[in-house]
Design a protein around this motif. Structure first.
Motif, PDB file in Angstrom:
ATOM      1  N   PRO A 174       0.816  -1.226   0.000  1.00  0.00           N
ATOM      2  CA  PRO A 174       0.000   0.000   0.000  1.00  0.00           C
ATOM      3  C   PRO A 174       0.847   1.272   0.000  1.00  0.00           C
ATOM      4  O   PRO A 174       0.503   2.249  -0.665  1.00  0.00           O
ATOM      5  CB  PRO A 174      -0.823  -0.126   1.285  1.00  0.00           C
ATOM      6  N   MET A 175       1.970   1.245   0.734  1.00  0.00           N
ATOM      7  CA  MET A 175       2.845   2.419   0.768  1.00  0.00           C
ATOM      8  C   MET A 175       3.545   2.616  -0.575  1.00  0.00           C
ATOM      9  O   MET A 175       3.715   3.753  -1.045  1.00  0.00           O
ATOM     10  CB  MET A 175       3.874   2.270   1.892  1.00  0.00           C
ATOM     11  N   VAL A 176       3.951   1.510  -1.183  1.00  0.00           N
ATOM     12  CA  VAL A 176       4.581   1.607  -2.504  1.00  0.00           C
ATOM     13  C   VAL A 176       3.605   2.223  -3.496  1.00  0.00           C
ATOM     14  O   VAL A 176       3.962   3.107  -4.280  1.00  0.00           O
ATOM     15  CB  VAL A 176       5.041   0.220  -2.990  1.00  0.00           C
ATOM     16  N   ARG A 177       2.347   1.774  -3.451  1.00  0.00           N
ATOM     17  CA  ARG A 177       1.340   2.311  -4.362  1.00  0.00           C
ATOM     18  C   ARG A 177       1.116   3.801  -4.127  1.00  0.00           C
ATOM     19  O   ARG A 177       0.976   4.578  -5.084  1.00  0.00           O
ATOM     20  CB  ARG A 177       0.026   1.544  -4.174  1.00  0.00           C
ATOM     21  N   LYS A 178       1.073   4.210  -2.866  1.00  0.00           N
ATOM     22  CA  LYS A 178       0.874   5.625  -2.558  1.00  0.00           C
ATOM     23  C   LYS A 178       2.052   6.462  -3.064  1.00  0.00           C
ATOM     24  O   LYS A 178       1.852   7.569  -3.581  1.00  0.00           O
ATOM     25  CB  LYS A 178       0.701   5.817  -1.053  1.00  0.00           C
ATOM     26  N   ALA A 179       3.250   5.938  -2.896  1.00  0.00           N
ATOM     27  CA  ALA A 179       4.430   6.676  -3.359  1.00  0.00           C
ATOM     28  C   ALA A 179       4.400   6.847  -4.874  1.00  0.00           C
ATOM     29  O   ALA A 179       4.676   7.932  -5.399  1.00  0.00           O
ATOM     30  CB  ALA A 179       5.700   5.954  -2.930  1.00  0.00           C
ATOM     31  N   ILE A 180       4.053   5.781  -5.584  1.00  0.00           N
ATOM     32  CA  ILE A 180       3.980   5.857  -7.045  1.00  0.00           C
ATOM     33  C   ILE A 180       2.875   6.821  -7.473  1.00  0.00           C
ATOM     34  O   ILE A 180       3.056   7.650  -8.372  1.00  0.00           O
ATOM     35  CB  ILE A 180       3.745   4.457  -7.642  1.00  0.00           C
ATOM     36  N   ALA A 181       1.713   6.727  -6.794  1.00  0.00           N
ATOM     37  CA  ALA A 181       0.602   7.624  -7.123  1.00  0.00           C
ATOM     38  C   ALA A 181       0.940   9.080  -6.831  1.00  0.00           C
ATOM     39  O   ALA A 181       0.411   9.992  -7.476  1.00  0.00           O
ATOM     40  CB  ALA A 181      -0.649   7.215  -6.349  1.00  0.00           C
ATOM     41  N   SER A 182       1.842   9.300  -5.868  1.00  0.00           N
ATOM     42  CA  SER A 182       2.223  10.661  -5.496  1.00  0.00           C
ATOM     43  C   SER A 182       3.324  11.226  -6.380  1.00  0.00           C
ATOM     44  O   SER A 182       3.691  12.390  -6.228  1.00  0.00           O
ATOM     45  CB  SER A 182       2.664  10.700  -4.027  1.00  0.00           C
ATOM     46  N   GLY A 183       3.882  10.397  -7.262  1.00  0.00           N
ATOM     47  CA  GLY A 183       4.799  10.950  -8.257  1.00  0.00           C
ATOM     48  C   GLY A 183       6.248  10.540  -8.175  1.00  0.00           C
ATOM     49  O   GLY A 183       7.103  11.240  -8.732  1.00  0.00           O
ATOM     50  N   VAL A 184       6.584   9.414  -7.511  1.00  0.00           N
ATOM     51  CA  VAL A 184       7.984   8.987  -7.552  1.00  0.00           C
ATOM     52  C   VAL A 184       8.286   8.390  -8.922  1.00  0.00           C
ATOM     53  O   VAL A 184       7.440   7.725  -9.529  1.00  0.00           O
ATOM     54  CB  VAL A 184       8.324   7.957  -6.441  1.00  0.00           C
ATOM     55  N   ALA A 185       9.489   8.645  -9.405  1.00  0.00           N
ATOM     56  CA  ALA A 185       9.895   8.114 -10.698  1.00  0.00           C
ATOM     57  C   ALA A 185      10.420   6.693 -10.571  1.00  0.00           C
ATOM     58  O   ALA A 185      10.254   5.870 -11.484  1.00  0.00           O
ATOM     59  CB  ALA A 185      10.970   9.009 -11.314  1.00  0.00           C
ATOM     60  N   GLN A 186      11.084   6.399  -9.448  1.00  0.00           N
ATOM     61  CA  GLN A 186      11.652   5.086  -9.198  1.00  0.00           C
ATOM     62  C   GLN A 186      11.471   4.739  -7.725  1.00  0.00           C
ATOM     63  O   GLN A 186      11.295   5.634  -6.882  1.00  0.00           O
ATOM     64  CB  GLN A 186      13.149   5.061  -9.535  1.00  0.00           C
ATOM     65  N   TYR A 187      11.577   3.449  -7.408  1.00  0.00           N
ATOM     66  CA  TYR A 187      11.436   2.994  -6.019  1.00  0.00           C
ATOM     67  C   TYR A 187      12.562   2.001  -5.763  1.00  0.00           C
ATOM     68  O   TYR A 187      12.602   0.928  -6.358  1.00  0.00           O
ATOM     69  CB  TYR A 187      10.071   2.342  -5.799  1.00  0.00           C
TER      70      TYR A 187
END
Length: 235
Positions: free
Chosen positions: A99-112
């Motif tokens: 869920p946190m990974v999804r939120k980070a991607i939805a918030s605009g991170v280019a890479q994880y």
């Protein structure tokens, strides 16, 4: 040659912050702008403590930890995006919860990038981000669907996996560097000659990268004797 990409490292752990800063210095095309140990310090360096001020430090890319002592990384992300700062963001964190990974991607991170990681994995993320920027920059003020697709593909290209038993991470990095920077395809013999190793050893590294779909492998025609393959870095 394009200007180096200026990087802000946001990491509260002292040893990790120093390591990430040193990693940035080691990657061609990137330059360390600053290191922030707290969310407040990061916001200040970005000029977001008071919205009417511009960035205090010129920054192109933020390497952002999610677990900071005063802010969550998602809060920093939202502040950056809400202010409209045109900076890239790569999450560099131990947080693995989906869920946190999804939120980070939805918030605009280019890479994880999940901790712990090797320098090879770190370098790979930065190189793909640079390819993404350069791909878009080639088209000036307007672009095409194909160009956008190509730029996004550069971000999503998988990097090399964990180094298998019997292979050296440092040697693998040297092989990757030779392929990435060389441009033209090379054979195992040529890699061995340039890096001072046997053809058999060079072929093991090249085959590992081919299995990871990091390089393409095609027959080289016009050679006598045993069939020879050539390897090219996938852009």
């Amino acid at each position: 040659m394009s200007a180096p990409i200026r990087v802000l490292v946001v990491e509260d752990e002292e040893i990790a912050a120093a390591a990430h800063a040193e990693y940035v210095r080691r990657v061609d095309g990137f330059e360390l702008a600053a290191v922030a140990r707290t969310g407040s310090e990061a916001l200040s360096l970005l000029g977001l403590s008071q919205q009417r001020h511009g960035p205090h430090v010129p920054v192109d890319l933020v390497l952002l930890d999610m677990n900071l002592p005063d802010y969550h990384g998602l809060d920093i992300l939202r502040r950056i995006r809400g202010a409209g700062l045109p900076v890239g963001i790569i999450a560099v964190t131990a947080v693995r919860e989906l869920p946190m990974v999804r939120k980070a991607i939805a918030s605009g991170v280019a890479q994880y990038l999940i901790k712990p990681f090797t320098f090879a994995a770190f370098s790979d993320k930065l190189h793909h981000y640079r390819q993404f920027r350069e791909s878009l920059a080639q088209h000036g003020q307007a672009t095409t669907q194909a160009a956008v697709d190509m730029a996004l593909a550069a971000l999503r290209t998988p990097g090399p996996a964990t180094v298998p038993k019997g292979l050296s991470e440092d040697t693998l990095e040297n092989v990757i560097g030779l392929l990435r920077d060389g441009g033209s395809p090379v054979s195992a013999v040529e890699v061995g000659e340039r890096l001072g190793m046997s053809r058999v050893t060079a072929r093991r590294y090249l085959e590992h990268l081919a299995e990871q779909n990091t390089v393409s492998r095609t027959p080289r025609y016009g050679t006598r004797g045993r069939p020879e393959f050539e390897y090219r870095w996938r852009q």
